[in-house]
Design a protein around this motif. Structure first.
Motif, PDB file in Angstrom:
ATOM      1  N   ILE A 472      19.451  18.562  -1.058  1.00  0.00           N
ATOM      2  CA  ILE A 472      18.376  19.511  -0.812  1.00  0.00           C
ATOM      3  C   ILE A 472      18.342  19.827   0.678  1.00  0.00           C
ATOM      4  O   ILE A 472      18.260  18.920   1.520  1.00  0.00           O
ATOM      5  N   VAL A 476      12.359  19.615   4.300  1.00  0.00           N
ATOM      6  CA  VAL A 476      11.982  19.190   2.951  1.00  0.00           C
ATOM      7  C   VAL A 476      10.584  18.590   2.976  1.00  0.00           C
ATOM      8  O   VAL A 476      10.225  17.851   3.890  1.00  0.00           O
ATOM      9  N   ILE A 486       7.400  15.081  -6.150  1.00  0.00           N
ATOM     10  CA  ILE A 486       7.969  16.420  -5.977  1.00  0.00           C
ATOM     11  C   ILE A 486       8.627  16.519  -4.606  1.00  0.00           C
ATOM     12  O   ILE A 486       8.067  16.113  -3.590  1.00  0.00           O
ATOM     13  N   LYS A 488      10.440  19.514  -2.288  1.00  0.00           N
ATOM     14  CA  LYS A 488      10.632  20.959  -2.266  1.00  0.00           C
ATOM     15  C   LYS A 488      10.963  21.436  -0.854  1.00  0.00           C
ATOM     16  O   LYS A 488      10.574  20.830   0.135  1.00  0.00           O
ATOM     17  N   ASN A 489      11.720  22.530  -0.814  1.00  0.00           N
ATOM     18  CA  ASN A 489      11.923  23.250   0.431  1.00  0.00           C
ATOM     19  C   ASN A 489      11.573  24.713   0.160  1.00  0.00           C
ATOM     20  O   ASN A 489      10.914  25.018  -0.839  1.00  0.00           O
ATOM     21  N   HIS A 490      12.018  25.603   0.997  1.00  0.00           N
ATOM     22  CA  HIS A 490      11.664  27.010   0.809  1.00  0.00           C
ATOM     23  C   HIS A 490      12.388  27.653  -0.367  1.00  0.00           C
ATOM     24  O   HIS A 490      12.039  28.745  -0.796  1.00  0.00           O
ATOM     25  N   TRP A 491      13.412  26.942  -0.887  1.00  0.00           N
ATOM     26  CA  TRP A 491      14.250  27.565  -1.909  1.00  0.00           C
ATOM     27  C   TRP A 491      14.185  26.847  -3.251  1.00  0.00           C
ATOM     28  O   TRP A 491      14.371  27.462  -4.293  1.00  0.00           O
ATOM     29  N   HIS A 492      13.935  25.537  -3.231  1.00  0.00           N
ATOM     30  CA  HIS A 492      13.997  24.780  -4.472  1.00  0.00           C
ATOM     31  C   HIS A 492      12.844  23.784  -4.545  1.00  0.00           C
ATOM     32  O   HIS A 492      12.285  23.379  -3.527  1.00  0.00           O
ATOM     33  N   SER A 493      12.540  23.362  -5.778  1.00  0.00           N
ATOM     34  CA  SER A 493      11.553  22.317  -6.016  1.00  0.00           C
ATOM     35  C   SER A 493      12.096  21.396  -7.095  1.00  0.00           C
ATOM     36  O   SER A 493      12.521  21.834  -8.155  1.00  0.00           O
ATOM     37  N   ILE A 494      12.136  20.089  -6.780  1.00  0.00           N
ATOM     38  CA  ILE A 494      12.640  19.089  -7.717  1.00  0.00           C
ATOM     39  C   ILE A 494      11.506  18.153  -8.064  1.00  0.00           C
ATOM     40  O   ILE A 494      10.786  17.683  -7.188  1.00  0.00           O
ATOM     41  N   GLU A 495      11.351  17.876  -9.355  1.00  0.00           N
ATOM     42  CA  GLU A 495      10.263  17.017  -9.814  1.00  0.00           C
ATOM     43  C   GLU A 495      10.836  15.770 -10.481  1.00  0.00           C
ATOM     44  O   GLU A 495      11.860  15.815 -11.154  1.00  0.00           O
TER      45      GLU A 495
END
Length: 498
Positions: A472, A476, A486, A488-495
């Motif tokens: 990622i 972050v 969770i 997340k960055n500006h482009w993706h979110s992982i849970e």
């Protein structure tokens, strides 16, 4: 005279070796030594019966527990090649499978290979036993107490009271050999542990991966690894090869991962966003080091205590790194002229013209590779990291005397003598030492010079291609929400859980 050694890892055993060598000069009185460790001989890192997949971060030809290497006090690699190693493995309390793995390893190791921590743990046990025998022959009493030291109190001048949960005694000297103890958990970390317990999630704080129970992590479950240092590689190894997966290598030297189906899906991130550089393949002799041109002992001897700022130290170190890099990149350069140009801070354009633009030495970009990432790279940051891993492995495989970059990273390690001189003589400005050196230098050293063996990078690149490990891009944000972790960055979110 009573001596306490707190810690039975490599530092504690090496301290015992020094006492053995100096015992005739220490005292004419009787000498009693007690070694303390809440783990076994070898300490928490070098446990003999740990997972065989976890390896050392130093080639076995560069490791020893003795200051004088002889047939009775051999280096690690000399011990490996002697009958003592096989015998020690056979009598150590290990499972049959563990013994078989170590005996096979002994047969195949070269001096430049990275041995398992388990094998070094057996060496540590053997070395401790040998030292006990040597000291006993000198009528020196030595005992091991398998307990944690809970307090040390100065009771009289040159007298110390050492306590464990069931032991208290006074000592004339105490040697602290605790290695790298765990930090006290912060309030934030304790909150994360409580959150995980409340929502039946798994949160593992910073600790030795070999002591961690990973059985609660299910196949295909999302796992978030916070930090991309050496511990990251340990967890990746345990969650992939440790679950039955394996690697093959094609005729071009590229690694390919074969899944077992028991792996989780791993997401890694850090503030920098990039894993540490690999150590270059060893081409140097054990005692061989490169000589600095700027951060020299002769220069440092002229300084007064507390007079060296971190920025001055950093500028001199960068000049030494640039010197090594350019002499390896352009071997026909006049070294005297290069030193002169670097001293003046202006590199001749003729030098730059001989190199491709991306081959110009740029320390800022080196320690902050995330600053060079293009927006188009962020859509598939894992592939960006995969390319980084391959490029870095290519440099590392050339060797730490051949590759310009790997040799430059090796120079950071060879500056240790100068750095020790600075610290031992209190040359750093106290504020800079605490606020900058202890943090900033440790970070850049870990990233550039204290990374893993090159095969770990090649394995990781294969895991990226297999869609098991993902990265990622920074910056972050890591947080909790409802019943999930969770990232997340500006482009993706992982849970986690997904």
């Amino acid at each position: 005279m009573k001596i306490a050694i707190v810690g039975a890892g490599p530092r504690g055993i090496s301290t015992l070796d020094q006492i053995n060598l100096s015992s005739d000069q220490l005292t004419r009185e009787s000498l009693d030594i007690i070694v303390f460790d809440s783990f076994d001989i070898g300490g928490s890192v070098w446990i003999a019966d740990q997972n065989h997949l976890l390896i050392m971060n130093t080639p076995c030809g560069q490791a020893t527990l003795f200051s004088q290497n002889t047939s009775k006090t051999p280096s690690f690699f000399d011990w490996i090649k002697s009958p003592n190693s096989s015998l020690a493995v056979k009598i150590t309390k290990l499972t049959p499978n563990q013994k078989e793995a170590l005996l096979t390893e002994i047969e195949n190791l070269s001096a430049t290979d990275y041995a398992s921590r388990s094998l070094f743990g057996v060496y540590a046990k053997w070395a401790f036993t040998e030292l006990v025998s040597m000291l006993t022959q000198k009528e020196i009493s030595i005992n091991f107490i398998n307990q944690e030291v809970t307090s040390i109190t100065v009771t009289f001048p040159n007298q110390f009271e050492v306590q464990t949960s069931s032991f208290t005694d006074s000592f004339s000297a105490v040697f602290m050999a605790t290695g790298f103890p765990l930090n006290t958990l912060t309030k934030s970390e304790n909150n994360l542990i409580d959150f995980a317990a409340e929502h039946k999630l798994t949160y593992i704080p910073a600790k030795n991966p070999s002591l961690t129970n990973l059985e609660t992590i299910r196949p295909q479950e999302t796992v978030i690894l916070r930090g991309l240092g050496l511990t990251f590689y340990d967890y990746v190894t345990l969650l992939t090869q440790g679950r039955g997966g394996h690697f093959s290598i094609d005729d071009k030297g590229r690694y390919h991962y074969h899944k077992s189906g028991q792996e989780p899906v791993i997401y890694g991130f850090s503030r920098r966003g990039y894993p540490s550089h690999a150590k270059g393949s060893y081409e140097k002799d054990l005692a061989e080091t490169m000589t600095p041109q700027f951060l020299t002992i002769s220069y440092l001897k002229k300084l007064s205590p507390s007079s060296l700022s971190y920025q001055t130290f950093l500028k001199l170190m960068i000049k030494d790194l640039a010197y090594v890099y350019y002499t390896k990149s352009l071997p026909d350069l006049s070294k005297e002229e290069l030193v002169s140009q670097l001293s003046n801070g202006h590199l001749d354009d003729n030098i730059k013209k001989q190199l491709l633009p991306h081959r110009i030495f740029d320390f800022d970009k080196l320690i902050r590779p995330e600053s060079t990432v293009k927006p188009s790279d962020l859509d598939d940051f894992s592939s960006t990291i995969g390319d980084f891993l391959l490029d870095d492995a290519t440099e590392a495989l050339q060797g730490n005397q051949t590759s310009p970059m790997a040799t430059t990273f090796e120079m950071i390690r060879d500056l240790r003598k100068s750095i020790r001189f600075i610290i031992e003589n209190d040359l750093f400005d106290p504020s800079d030492y605490v606020n900058q050196f202890l943090g900033s230098f440790k970070s850049l050293n870990n990233f550039l010079a204290a990374g893993p063996a090159v095969n770990r990078l090649l394995e990781l690149e294969a895991l990226v291609r297999s869609n098991i490990v993902h990265f990622i891009a920074p910056p972050v944000e890591f947080k909790t929400s409802k019943n999930k972790f969770i990232v997340k960055n500006h482009w993706h979110s992982i849970e986690q859980p997904p």
